[in-house]
Motif scaffolding. Sequence first.
Motif, short mmCIF file in Angstrom:
data_model
loop_
_atom_site.label_atom_id
_atom_site.label_comp_id
_atom_site.label_asym_id
_atom_site.label_seq_id
_atom_site.Cartn_x
_atom_site.Cartn_y
_atom_site.Cartn_z
N GLY A 1 -117.26 57.49 157.00
CA GLY A 1 -116.43 57.82 156.15
C GLY A 1 -115.18 56.81 155.97
O GLY A 1 -114.68 56.61 157.14
N LEU A 2 -114.67 56.81 154.75
CA LEU A 2 -113.64 55.81 154.71
C LEU A 2 -112.49 56.71 154.01
O LEU A 2 -112.73 57.87 153.11
CB LEU A 2 -113.70 54.61 153.71
CG LEU A 2 -114.78 53.54 154.06
CD1 LEU A 2 -114.85 52.54 152.87
CD2 LEU A 2 -114.41 52.97 155.45
N GLU B 1 -117.24 43.37 144.31
CA GLU B 1 -118.08 44.58 143.45
C GLU B 1 -117.50 45.91 143.50
O GLU B 1 -117.04 46.57 144.46
CB GLU B 1 -119.73 44.68 143.78
CG GLU B 1 -120.13 45.19 145.10
CD GLU B 1 -121.73 45.05 145.32
OE1 GLU B 1 -122.10 44.94 144.36
OE2 GLU B 1 -121.95 45.73 146.40
N PHE B 2 -117.70 46.52 142.31
CA PHE B 2 -117.46 47.99 142.14
C PHE B 2 -118.25 48.90 142.86
O PHE B 2 -119.58 48.73 142.96
CB PHE B 2 -117.58 48.16 140.64
CG PHE B 2 -117.56 49.79 140.59
CD1 PHE B 2 -118.46 50.47 140.19
CD2 PHE B 2 -116.14 50.54 140.49
CE1 PHE B 2 -118.42 51.94 139.95
CE2 PHE B 2 -115.93 51.83 140.38
CZ PHE B 2 -117.18 52.62 139.99
N VAL B 3 -117.79 49.91 143.50
CA VAL B 3 -118.57 51.13 144.41
C VAL B 3 -118.42 52.29 143.76
O VAL B 3 -119.55 52.80 143.44
CB VAL B 3 -117.99 50.91 145.88
CG1 VAL B 3 -118.85 51.96 146.40
CG2 VAL B 3 -118.20 49.74 146.45
N ALA B 4 -117.39 52.86 143.55
CA ALA B 4 -117.00 54.00 143.01
C ALA B 4 -115.69 54.26 142.64
O ALA B 4 -114.71 53.52 143.01
CB ALA B 4 -117.32 55.14 144.16
N ALA B 5 -115.55 55.10 141.68
CA ALA B 5 -114.25 55.47 141.20
C ALA B 5 -113.90 57.06 140.80
O ALA B 5 -115.20 57.49 140.66
CB ALA B 5 -113.95 54.72 139.92
N LEU C 1 -114.23 57.78 150.65
CA LEU C 1 -115.54 57.67 150.30
C LEU C 1 -116.36 58.06 151.45
O LEU C 1 -116.20 57.58 152.55
CB LEU C 1 -115.34 56.19 150.00
CG LEU C 1 -116.92 55.59 149.47
CD1 LEU C 1 -117.23 56.15 148.38
CD2 LEU C 1 -116.73 54.14 149.76
N GLN C 2 -117.31 58.86 151.24
CA GLN C 2 -118.25 59.41 152.38
C GLN C 2 -119.59 58.54 151.99
O GLN C 2 -120.10 58.78 150.83
CB GLN C 2 -118.57 60.82 152.19
CG GLN C 2 -119.73 61.21 153.34
CD GLN C 2 -119.19 61.17 154.80
OE1 GLN C 2 -118.22 61.25 155.02
NE2 GLN C 2 -120.25 60.82 155.35
#
Length: 128
Positions: free
Chosen positions: A18-19, A45-49, A80-81
């Motif tokens: 987890g971040l 690169e994009f991961v999540a938003a 971010l899990q």
Amino acid sequence: VQLQASGGGLVQAGGSLGLSCASSRLTFSNYVMGWFRQAPGKEREFVAAITWNGASTYYADSVKGRFTISRDNAKKLVYLQMNSLKPEDTAIYYCAADFYPGQITVFQAMDGSRYDYWGQGSQVTVSS
């Protein structure tokens, strides 16, 4: 303004990490919060938003179903899990903030040039 990411580390493939990203001096609820990553020798690169109110979330296809982004506006934190991690998830992960207290599209969320503030990055290493 500072964004401070924490929680990275080393994990075996199939494991979880987890971040979290803490903000200071931001009116946090006015910002879209995103996670991006950069692997050695590759472009960011994009991961999540996640939108300002948490109502909408967006994910890269490569992490959809494995990663979950969430936020706590009262604590000014975004999370971010990461589950079912793969060696190809190895990268430095960056949190970022985009001033936009409205509804964005997925294409806007994925656009790193939109983001106003960036954290220092947190290393995630997934061993095979």
